[in-house]
Design an enzyme around this catalytic site. Structure first.
Site, short mmCIF file in Angstrom:
data_model
loop_
_atom_site.label_atom_id
_atom_site.label_comp_id
_atom_site.label_asym_id
_atom_site.label_seq_id
_atom_site.Cartn_x
_atom_site.Cartn_y
_atom_site.Cartn_z
CG ASN A 1 -11.42 -2.81 -7.17
OD1 ASN A 1 -12.18 -2.49 -8.07
ND2 ASN A 1 -10.45 -3.70 -7.34
CD GLU B 1 -2.89 -11.99 -11.27
OE1 GLU B 1 -4.02 -11.53 -11.48
OE2 GLU B 1 -2.01 -11.35 -10.64
CB CYS C 1 -7.90 -4.77 -5.03
SG CYS C 1 -9.24 -5.96 -5.20
CG HIS C 2 -5.60 -10.13 -6.93
ND1 HIS C 2 -6.41 -9.54 -7.91
CD2 HIS C 2 -4.62 -10.78 -7.61
CE1 HIS C 2 -5.92 -9.84 -9.10
NE2 HIS C 2 -4.85 -10.58 -8.95
CE1 TYR D 1 -4.00 -2.08 0.49
CE2 TYR D 1 -2.60 -3.30 2.00
CZ TYR D 1 -3.76 -3.21 1.25
OH TYR D 1 -4.66 -4.23 1.25
#
Length: 174
Positions: A133, A168, A141-142, A110
């Site tokens: 979000n 991912e 956001c993950h 963050y």
């Protein structure tokens, strides 16, 4: 005021049934998990106002659904350019745009995201915008983690956040 109609699709994924909302222009308006449907409705009310949105079952599969299915099948880049339309505050939209710039298969904190926005003191505000979000996965956001590299809150549960990051990393384009 007439409510905005959004098409609702319930899409099976390896980590649970996903809710996908699109508008008449095929822009993605919300993505959430079926077991967090109440949270999705809360976010919609916050963004658009009470009774400003009407959900209707989709008549045919949307582009968003097809691209999200491709994402879950291993084409993690399939969602990168998916059109979205969002409410939210100016700051939230700024954060959400920055989230789309985080490369698939990578993470950042963050604080780093706040610094990228030239607001290094705003890490907490970035976290709040991240949590608001409405279009998870597509606005990734993950991919935001704690300063100590820990997996911090995710609206769909930490087990999904962990799965998405692993997915991912495994399918990240070379």
């Amino acid at each position: 005021m007439t409510p905005q109609p959004f098409a609702l699709e319930r899409v099976p994924t390896p980590i649970g049934r996903m809710l996908v909302l699109t508008d008449a222009q095929q822009r993605l308006r919300a993505v959430d998990w079926e077991d967090y449907e109440a949270r999705m409705h809360t976010l919609l009310r916050r963004q658009y106002g009470k009774d400003a949105v009407q959900l209707q079952d989709a008549r045919q599969p949307s582009t968003a659904r097809r691209r999200l299915e491709d994402y879950f099948d291993g084409d993690v880049a399939a969602i990168a350019s998916l059109p979205v339309a969002l409410g939210g505050t100016e700051f939230q939209r700024l954060v959400w745009q920055a989230l789309r710039g985080i490369e698939s298969g990578t993470t950042l904190s963050y604080g780093v995201l706040a610094a990228r926005l030239l607001r290094p003191e705003a890490a907490r505000a970035v976290g709040l915008a991240n949590g608001a979000n409405p279009v998870g996965i597509v606005i990734p956001c993950h991919r935001v983690i704690g300063a100590n590299a820990s997996l911090t809150g995710y609206g769909g549960g930490l087990h999904r956040k962990r799965w998405l990051l692993d997915h991912e990393a495994r399918w990240r384009p070379a």
